[in-house]
Structures are given as C-alpha cells and as structure tokens.
Design a protein around this motif. Structure first.
Motif, PDB file in Angstrom:
ATOM      1  N   PHE A  72       0.764  -1.291   0.020  1.00 41.52           N
ATOM      2  CA  PHE A  72       0.085  -0.137   0.104  1.00 41.52           C
ATOM      3  C   PHE A  72       0.834   1.374   0.097  1.00 41.52           C
ATOM      4  N   GLU A  73       1.998   1.132   0.630  1.00 38.37           N
ATOM      5  CA  GLU A  73       2.933   2.314   0.717  1.00 38.37           C
ATOM      6  C   GLU A  73       3.284   2.557  -0.751  1.00 38.37           C
ATOM      7  N   ILE A 112      -5.607   2.365  10.240  1.00 35.98           N
ATOM      8  CA  ILE A 112      -4.936   3.379   9.472  1.00 35.98           C
ATOM      9  C   ILE A 112      -5.927   4.349   8.586  1.00 35.98           C
ATOM     10  N   GLY A 113      -6.882   3.721   8.353  1.00 36.67           N
ATOM     11  CA  GLY A 113      -7.934   4.581   7.406  1.00 36.67           C
ATOM     12  C   GLY A 113      -8.046   4.218   5.787  1.00 36.67           C
ATOM     13  N   ILE A 114      -7.342   2.931   5.888  1.00 41.14           N
ATOM     14  CA  ILE A 114      -7.209   2.696   4.414  1.00 41.14           C
ATOM     15  C   ILE A 114      -8.308   1.785   3.859  1.00 41.14           C
ATOM     16  N   PRO A 150      -6.794   5.712  -0.417  1.00 41.67           N
ATOM     17  CA  PRO A 150      -6.861   7.013   0.222  1.00 41.67           C
ATOM     18  C   PRO A 150      -5.267   7.600   0.112  1.00 41.67           C
ATOM     19  N   VAL A 151      -4.354   6.643   0.171  1.00 37.67           N
ATOM     20  CA  VAL A 151      -3.197   7.040  -0.173  1.00 37.67           C
ATOM     21  C   VAL A 151      -2.924   7.676  -1.337  1.00 37.67           C
ATOM     22  N   ALA A 154      -4.761  11.006  -1.690  1.00 39.66           N
ATOM     23  CA  ALA A 154      -3.959  12.306  -1.236  1.00 39.66           C
ATOM     24  C   ALA A 154      -2.878  12.766  -2.215  1.00 39.66           C
TER      25      ALA A 154
END
Lengths: 159, 237, 319
Positions: A72-73, A112-114, A150-151, A154
């Motif tokens: 995801f990062e 985390i919100g993902i 979401p990452v 943003a």
C-alpha cells in the motif's frame, strides 16, 4: 472465508464509480498453487485483468504484516494473497499463517484509514486456473467500486 | 517477562503530529519476545504511521532501529548519532525503556508506542498471562508456587471466594482460571493442604508499590561505584 | 441446636445486639436484607424498613452490593437504628483499606450499630464503575481478624490502644456451592477461627448438597462455634430461576424447581415461588446445625412479611 462482496459494499459509502480508474492490484501468489494456476490460465489463453501485478512467493506463509503494508505504501489500491487450499500447504501450515496475518492486517488497515476490505485472502490449487481468473476479477471489481486507495487520492491532490 | 501491547495507531499518530522526521526505536528484550516491540514491530508501526501520514497528504521520514535493551545505558551507544537526525522518538520498549531513554537523552522528545501491561508468561503461542505483580514479598512458598496476589482477581490470600465455579473466576469465566482452585489442586497433589488450612495474615504491602517508589541495591556493585568516585577524589592527608 | 447455644451461652455476651441475644436464647433466628437506595432518598429507605419491621431479628444493610454505588451501609444502618430495626452492617474490603475499615467500624459503633458482616465484596467489573481501582488490602477473613482483634485486645491492628470499647457481633458469608466443594468447609472454619460469630450462606436451592455441607460443618464442630444461618431467596418466576442457575456463580437451582415453576402458569409463578420458599424454610429448620434463616427477597422486600406470616416464626420473640 473471504469477505462477501455484499458485506464489503455495506462497509463502503456509495460513491460514483470512475470509469477511467484502473486500480493497481498486487497479488502475492504461492509458487505451488496460485502462481502455477496463473501460468495455466496463460497457457489456456484465459484472460484475467491485466492490472493485477503478480508477485511469486515460495509460500503464502511468506507474507507478513509489513509486506502487506509496504504494498500500500508503494501505491497499491488493493492487495490479495493467494495460497493453497487449507490442508494442502506444501509447507504444512504456511497458508494458515497467511490467513491470520491477513486478518490482522485488515484490522490495522481499518485503523490506518485505508480500509481492511482492500486486502483479501484466497485459497485454490494449481489446477484451478478458473479460480485464479475469477478471484482476480472479484478483486478488480471490488477495488474499482471502492475507488483509489486514500493514499493515492492524497498523493494525487498534492500534485 | 514484561508484557506490553501496542497502543492504538491513532494515539501514536497524535504524538508525532508536529514532526516530519522521527525514529521508531524497538527493544530486543521482553517486548520482542511478546511480539510487541521488536524489530518486526518497528517495521509494521513505521509502515502504519507513514501510510496514515500519506493519507493526510504529508510525508513522514522514519529512522528504524532496534537495540538489544532499552533499560541499560550501554546499549544506547549503539544508536551512534542517529538520534541527532530526528525530531522525536517513538519508543516501543516497555515503560522502563521509554524512561531510560528520556533520562539518557534529556534533550530528545520521546513518546511511548506501547502500553506496558504486566509480568507474565507466554502460556501458549500468542497468549501471555499475568503471573507476578512484583509485590516485594513473595508468598509462593505457601501456595504451592501459584500466586494469588497476581492471579486472583481480588488478590484474596484466603480463597477461594464464592465466585469460583468449575475452576474458573466469575470476573471472566472464559479466560481467568480460579487461582485458588489451582492452588488447592496443586497442594492436594503434593499433600500440603495443611498450608492453606491456616489463615494467611494480612499482607505487608509496604514492599509493594504502596510503600513508595522502590529501589534495590547490590552492596558490592554499589560500593564499587562509590569507590570509583572516591578514587577520583584527591587523597587526603 | 441446643448444644450450640450451650457453648455460646457459656461465653460472655459480645456486643449485646438483639441478634446475638436471640441466638443465645436458643431461638431460631430470622434475618433479612435491606438494600440502601441509589442516592440519599431517606423516605425510600424508610419505606423498605417498614416492610421488614417486626419480621426479623436484624437486617443486613448491603455495602455497594455488586459494586453499584448506593447510600453507604453505615449511613443506612444508622437510619435503621433510628427506625427501630436492628442493622447488620455489611462491609466489603473492595473499597477500604485497613485504615478506613477500622475507622468506619468505630464510626458505625458510635452510631449504635452492633452487628457487622465482613465480606471481600463483588469485583467492580460487575458494577456501574468498572474502571475504578479496587483496594483489596485484605480479604474477608483478614477483615474479620482485624475487627476481632479490636474487640479482644482493645487495640487497632497497628498496635495503638482503642479509646472506648468497640465490640461488634461479627458475621461472615459462606457459599456452600462454590468450588472446590471439599474445601468450602475448611474455608468456613477459617472464617469462624478469624472471629465470625454467625454465618449467613449464599442462597440455597440444592437441599441435598446443603445437607452434605452442614453434615461436614457439624463434623468439624463448626455449628458449636458459630451460628450458621441458611440463605433463602424466593424465586419470582421460572425465568429468574433459570437466570440464577445459569449466570450467578456459585448458585445452582435444581432442575426439579425450574421445572416446577415452568409447569405453573405465568401469573401463578410468583405464588408458587413463595410456596417453594416456605418448604425450603421448613426443610432447613430440620437440618442439624442450622440456627436461623437469612431471607433475601431481592427487590421483593414487601413480600417478606407475607412469607413469614405463613410460618410460625412470627411474631419475633422479644429478648
């Protein structure tokens, strides 16, 4: 064991699906089953979504929380782990470890919100190329509905 | 072993809100063994914090590091000058580790990443249970080696209370065994029930946290430290 | 029963409470319960007191039972004294250390309270303040020892002299059905050794097991060292019987009682429950070593009089 699509939809607020969005999906595939099934899908010329990036692992038990988060990062919109059918792991129990780690990482992704629904675990054998394709499609559809991670949203905004 | 649990990501995230470059410092001691503060957990926490930051549209740089122990001074030397690079440190050592770090580096900003919970034993893979409360006056010799101070929900020294049923404690019948049932069974098996037929007197809690902050001195080593100081002092006469 | 009184009579009167006198006179004692209000509502408390006035020799005043905050047992007990019903002040060690426990006992004595029941107390997890810190400096047996020490040595446990006598008639609770069953009587013995003059048991439904327990207690001579009272709680419905059986640790309700209530039409279950209760009172009166009944009518205080009027236990003897 995988979350049903109805359940996932319940979790996510309905938003318009962007037809131009092509999700980046990482599939961690066990060498002894899912990866071979993917090969077989190729040899039989069965199509599966081309946006699935397959990463070959010696066993689904190789995945750990860090590895899943790293995907995801690095910009994945969805991630899944594909291991052997339960009871058939080449290393006896690697797929059970993967199952627990995925379950745990889902919780962490929620925190985390993902959103844990962007991560999934599938089990099928080397001969089930149809399952390989079907699961790839399930994930592709699910992530298309959920939209970009979401990452990535943003990152796009800040550009 | 000291057992600790990871704090909610949200809480740690709040601590580091003002900073752009931090260190996540693990400990190779107890918290590594209980899978909450070792090298791997440093990695997971780092990833989690970075991801959350990314969602908020900000980057976070993290120096990842794990030293063998955070509760002894010499290991901090292993950090070299890495601490100078960062604005703050999240320590995932136990509460003692966090405080040792603060004491050693008074100019650094240190935040805890764990909730330190208890002294326990890993009963089976992935399950740690409280076994000792560090009360400072051990009663295990009277209870067959099973501690009622730490393992009875009401710390009863003359148990079991009425809430013991089928070997379990009413406070959490699924997870807490009635320690007095365990003590009874154990003493029966070693033929020492006589130990609990007598009333156990009120405990002297002055050796526990109730007596004020505790310290322990080893006179040999402690004396040596004084000796060194004395050595530095100019000889008299 | 006679022998018990013989032994008790031979020793000196301790606090001279009504309950103590009843026991010493050889009467079959009746105690009941009076839960203080969840606030300072004296009128509500007085209402409850009125329900039990004249039906019992003394009434237990609970101390934040099940860790739910209520008027203090000392305050409520003092009101019982004013209203002419003798209180048995309960004290739990959950909320008090040895300093508070001794001090509160002196305060209670000064307010005319002469019976005290020492308990460890329910864990705060079950109450309305589950995040509270508990005390548990002592357990119930150690608390008995502390209060006993004051009345025998006239010194606090820390060694200082006590100004003025402060003697309580001491009670303790016992659960004949907790596990391990074989150890229950030893624990009862420890309570009596620690200073308990009377014992109230947890509510009993399984009479066969209770008879076994009493037999063991008598074999150890405990009935001669303390007055043992059988705890009885009338069942309001089959649902309540089921709940007590399933969810209250240390209570087992035999199937035949549950079935008997289930077989009764809903509107008649309360009546049937009272009938069962009356039978139980009769049964325990005939069990050797039982010196009284502790009638706990949970949130049913107004029924106490009605229940006891159907026995020959009223009016209560004056001693």
């Amino acid at each position: 064991m995988a979350e049903t699509e109805e359940k996932v939809e319940e979790k996510q607020p309905k938003q318009p699906v962007d037809p131009n969005f092509v999700p980046k999906i990482v599939a961690f595939c066990c060498n002894f089953c899912a990866y071979a099934a993917g090969d077989l899908a190729g040899s039989t010329r069965t199509e599966y979504p081309s946006n699935i990036k397959v990463i070959r692992l010696p066993c689904s038990g190789r995945v750990d929380t860090r590895l899943l988060l790293r995907a995801f990062e690095e910009g994945a919109d969805g991630v899944y782990v594909a291991g052997c059918e339960e009871g058939s792991c080449h290393f006896a129990e690697g797929n059970y470890w993967a199952k627990r780690r995925v379950k745990n990482a889902k919780k962490l992704l929620d925190e985390i919100g993902i959103g844990g629904e962007r991560l999934e675990m599938f089990n099928f054998s080397a001969s089930m190329f149809d399952k390989f394709v079907a699961n790839a499609k399930i994930m592709d559809e699910r992530i298309r509905k959920l939209g970009p991670s979401p990452v990535n949203v943003a990152a796009a905004k800040s550009k | 072993m000291i057992v600790a649990e990871t704090k909610p990501i949200e809480e740690i995230y709040g601590f580091i809100e003002p900073y752009n470059k931090i260190m996540v410092l693990g400990c190779g001691g107890c918290v590594s063994v209980c899978l909450s503060g070792g090298e791997k957990e440093v990695g997971v926490l780092t990833s989690a914090l970075k991801l959350k930051r990314k969602i908020d549209g900000r980057e976070l740089e993290v120096v990842e590091m794990t030293i063998p122990r955070q509760c002894d001074w010499e290991y901090f030397d292993l950090m070299g000058s890495r601490l100078d690079e960062v604005e703050a440190v999240v320590s995932i050592g136990c509460g003692a580790g966090v405080q040792a770090l603060v004491k050693k580096f008074p100019d650094s900003l240190v935040y805890p990443g764990l909730n330190t919970s208890f002294l326990g034993v890993g009963e089976k893979p992935g399950v740690w249970v409280e076994y000792c409360q560090g009360c400072g006056s051990c009663v295990l010799g009277l209870t067959g080696g099973i501690c009622p101070v730490a393992r009875c929900s009401k710390h009863i020294l003359n148990g079991p209370c009425g809430g013991s049923e089928k070997g379990m404690c009413e406070v959490d019948p699924k997870n807490i065994p009635c320690v007095w049932q365990l003590i009874y069974d154990r003493l029966k098996s070693i033929d020492r029930l006589d130990l609990i037929e007598k009333i156990m007197d009120m405990k002297d809690w002055s050796t526990a946290t109730d007596g004020g902050v505790r310290r322990m001195e080893n006179p040999e080593v402690f004396a040596l430290e004084h000796k060194q100081q004395e050595d530095k002092e100019p000889a008299k006469g | 029963m006679g022998e018990a009184q013989e032994k008790a009579n031979s020793s000196e009167m301790i606090s001279g409470s009504n309950l103590e006198k009843i026991f010493r006179a050889g009467h079959f004692a009746i105690t009941t319960e009076c839960g203080p209000p969840k606030g300072a509502d004296v009128e509500r408390l007085k209402e409850k007191i009125n329900h039990i006035k004249g039906c019992c020799d003394a009434a237990n005043v609970t101390d934040n039972q099940t860790a739910v905050v209520r008027m203090s047992s000392i305050g409520a007990s003092a009101i019982l004294v004013q209203e002419g019903v003798e209180p048995i002040m309960q004290m739990v060690t959950r909320d008090r250390n040895r300093i508070a426990a001794q001090s509160d006992m002196f305060g209670a004595h000064a307010l005319g309270i002469r019976n005290m029941l020492c308990l460890t107390g329910d864990h705060q997890k079950f109450g309305n303040h589950p995040t509270a810190k508990n005390v548990f400096d002592m357990d119930s047996i150690q608390l008995l020892k502390v209060i006993d020490h004051i009345r025998t040595e006239n010194k606090v446990i820390g060694g200082d002299d006590v100004e003025g006598p402060a003697k309580m008639f001491l009670g303790a609770a016992a659960n004949p059905f907790g596990d391990p069953f074989e150890f229950r009587v030893f624990r009862l013995a420890k309570k009596i050794q620690a200073g308990a003059n009377f014992i109230q048991t947890q509510c009993i439904y399984d009479m066969d097991r209770f008879k076994k327990y009493m037999q063991m207690a008598c074999d150890h001579g405990l009935d001669k060292k303390a007055f043992i009272m059988a705890g009885i709680t009338p069942l309001k419905s089959a649902g309540m019987a089921n709940y007590m059986n399933k969810f209250v640790a240390g209570i087992s309700v035999p199937d035949e009682i549950i079935q008997r209530l289930k077989g009764t039409p809903k509107e008649k279950q309360a009546e049937e429950g009272i009938k069962i209760c009356l039978e139980q009172i009769e049964t325990v009166r005939n069990i050797p070593g039982v010196a009284g009944v502790h009638l706990m009518a949970i949130e049913w205080e107004h029924k106490v009089r009605g229940i006891l009027e159907q026995t020959d236990l009223l009016p209560r003897p004056q001693v």
